[in-house]
Design a protein around this motif. Structure first.
Motif, PDB file in Angstrom:
ATOM      1  N   ASN A 192       0.811  -1.216   0.000  1.00 20.59           N
ATOM      2  CA  ASN A 192       0.000   0.000   0.000  1.00 20.59           C
ATOM      3  C   ASN A 192       0.852   1.278   0.000  1.00 20.59           C
ATOM      4  N   GLU A 193       2.168   1.151  -0.023  1.00 20.85           N
ATOM      5  CA  GLU A 193       3.040   2.323   0.024  1.00 20.85           C
ATOM      6  C   GLU A 193       2.961   3.068  -1.315  1.00 20.85           C
ATOM      7  N   ARG A 239       8.543  17.077  -6.974  1.00 20.40           N
ATOM      8  CA  ARG A 239       7.143  16.954  -6.526  1.00 20.40           C
ATOM      9  C   ARG A 239       6.173  17.025  -7.696  1.00 20.40           C
ATOM     10  N   ARG A 240       6.457  17.839  -8.675  1.00 19.93           N
ATOM     11  CA  ARG A 240       5.572  17.916  -9.851  1.00 19.93           C
ATOM     12  C   ARG A 240       5.608  16.634 -10.667  1.00 19.93           C
ATOM     13  N   THR A 241       6.770  16.009 -10.740  1.00 15.99           N
ATOM     14  CA  THR A 241       6.908  14.777 -11.512  1.00 15.99           C
ATOM     15  C   THR A 241       6.281  13.590 -10.776  1.00 15.99           C
ATOM     16  N   PHE A 242       6.405  13.578  -9.446  1.00 15.39           N
ATOM     17  CA  PHE A 242       5.878  12.479  -8.633  1.00 15.39           C
ATOM     18  C   PHE A 242       4.965  13.060  -7.551  1.00 15.39           C
ATOM     19  N   PRO A 243       3.772  13.511  -7.941  1.00 16.22           N
ATOM     20  CA  PRO A 243       2.889  14.204  -6.988  1.00 16.22           C
ATOM     21  C   PRO A 243       2.187  13.259  -6.019  1.00 16.22           C
ATOM     22  N   SER A 244       1.753  13.833  -4.905  1.00 17.64           N
ATOM     23  CA  SER A 244       0.891  13.137  -3.960  1.00 17.64           C
ATOM     24  C   SER A 244       0.125  14.188  -3.176  1.00 17.64           C
ATOM     25  N   GLU A 245      -0.764  13.741  -2.331  1.00 20.84           N
ATOM     26  CA  GLU A 245      -1.576  14.675  -1.559  1.00 20.84           C
ATOM     27  C   GLU A 245      -0.818  15.246  -0.369  1.00 20.84           C
ATOM     28  N   ASN A 246       0.123  14.490   0.168  1.00 26.37           N
ATOM     29  CA  ASN A 246       0.866  14.923   1.354  1.00 26.37           C
ATOM     30  C   ASN A 246       2.357  14.990   1.051  1.00 26.37           C
ATOM     31  N   TYR A 247       2.967  16.051   1.551  1.00 29.99           N
ATOM     32  CA  TYR A 247       4.410  16.198   1.412  1.00 29.99           C
ATOM     33  C   TYR A 247       5.022  16.422   2.785  1.00 29.99           C
ATOM     34  N   ILE A 248       6.187  15.852   2.966  1.00 32.58           N
ATOM     35  CA  ILE A 248       6.934  16.067   4.198  1.00 32.58           C
ATOM     36  C   ILE A 248       8.142  16.911   3.823  1.00 32.58           C
ATOM     37  N   GLY A 249       8.293  18.038   4.470  1.00 27.42           N
ATOM     38  CA  GLY A 249       9.426  18.905   4.185  1.00 27.42           C
ATOM     39  C   GLY A 249      10.701  18.386   4.816  1.00 27.42           C
ATOM     40  N   PHE A 250      11.741  19.197   4.779  1.00 27.71           N
ATOM     41  CA  PHE A 250      13.037  18.829   5.331  1.00 27.71           C
ATOM     42  C   PHE A 250      12.928  18.621   6.835  1.00 27.71           C
ATOM     43  N   ARG A 251      13.535  17.555   7.300  1.00 30.00           N
ATOM     44  CA  ARG A 251      13.612  17.280   8.737  1.00 30.00           C
ATOM     45  C   ARG A 251      15.068  17.074   9.103  1.00 30.00           C
ATOM     46  N   GLU A 252      15.463  17.693  10.203  1.00 29.11           N
ATOM     47  CA  GLU A 252      16.819  17.502  10.716  1.00 29.11           C
ATOM     48  C   GLU A 252      16.968  16.040  11.144  1.00 29.11           C
ATOM     49  N   VAL A 296       7.906   7.104  -2.665  1.00 28.22           N
ATOM     50  CA  VAL A 296       9.174   6.380  -2.702  1.00 28.22           C
ATOM     51  C   VAL A 296      10.069   6.965  -3.795  1.00 28.22           C
ATOM     52  N   TYR A 297       9.500   7.227  -4.967  1.00 28.62           N
ATOM     53  CA  TYR A 297      10.282   7.816  -6.056  1.00 28.62           C
ATOM     54  C   TYR A 297      10.813   9.200  -5.673  1.00 28.62           C
ATOM     55  N   ARG A 298      10.009   9.998  -4.975  1.00 28.16           N
ATOM     56  CA  ARG A 298      10.504  11.307  -4.533  1.00 28.16           C
ATOM     57  C   ARG A 298      11.692  11.136  -3.597  1.00 28.16           C
TER      58      ARG A 298
END
Length: 186
Positions: free
Chosen positions: A128-129, A168-181, A134-136
């Motif tokens: 279900n992933e 993100r435009r090439t591999f879109p989704s509804e949710n994005y996670i930004g940079f995390r330390e 994953v591609y992003r």
């Protein structure tokens, strides 16, 4: 000093000239934010727009960036010395126009091969992933590998906003996670 001397002999010997006395004074701006607590950074902040980066787009030079979720993520490819060097040597407006970027970070067939390597190294994927997530992730890793030549735990890099936007435009989704330390970073 209003006297104009027409001859060297007319210049008084007791003239007190100090270094930089004719230079305009430096104006210190207390609103400037330090880039990182260590004082080192992968990018240079050009100008004093660090505080306003989420409110405007004057910070990007390439024309392909978008405002990101955090101020830290609002960086242009022109602000990363290594990325800017590649961009300028190729005479491109934006690193996302580079053939190596397009071939290695936006090509689903190339990412599919990297996916198999990722699965062997990390873990099997859940049925279900979402494949675009994953591609992003793999595309971001391939960009880091191309530019900085190293990956590893605790070795995270903020990517240029234009790179994140293109992926993100090439591999879109509804949710994005930004940079995390990294929790492993000291």
């Amino acid at each position: 000093m209003e006297d104009v001397f027409s001859d060297v002999d007319e210049i008084p010997e007791n003239l007190n000239i100090q270094p930089y006395m004719f230079e305009p004074p430096v104006q210190i701006n207390n609103d400037h934010i330090a880039q990182e607590s260590s004082g080192e950074s992968d990018y240079e902040v050009r100008g004093n727009d660090q505080l306003d980066r989420r409110a405007n787009t004057i910070w990007y030079e390439c024309g392909s960036c978008e405002v990101m979720e955090t101020t830290m993520e609002c960086t242009c490819c022109a602000e990363f010395p290594l990325v800017d060097q590649i961009r300028e040597s190729s005479e491109l407006e934006c690193i996302t126009e580079h053939e190596t970027f397009r071939d290695n970070c936006l090509n689903a067939r190339v990412l599919e091969v990297s996916l198999h390597e990722y699965i062997q190294r990390e873990r099997p994927l859940d049925d279900n992933e979402p494949i675009n997530e994953v591609y992003r992730h793999i595309a971001y890793r391939r960009f880091v590998l191309w530019i900085w030549h190293c990956l590893g735990r605790g070795n995270r890099k903020v990517l240029p906003a234009c790179v994140v936007t293109a992926i993100r435009r090439t591999f879109p989704s509804e949710n994005y996670i930004g940079f995390r330390e990294s929790h492993l970073a000291s």
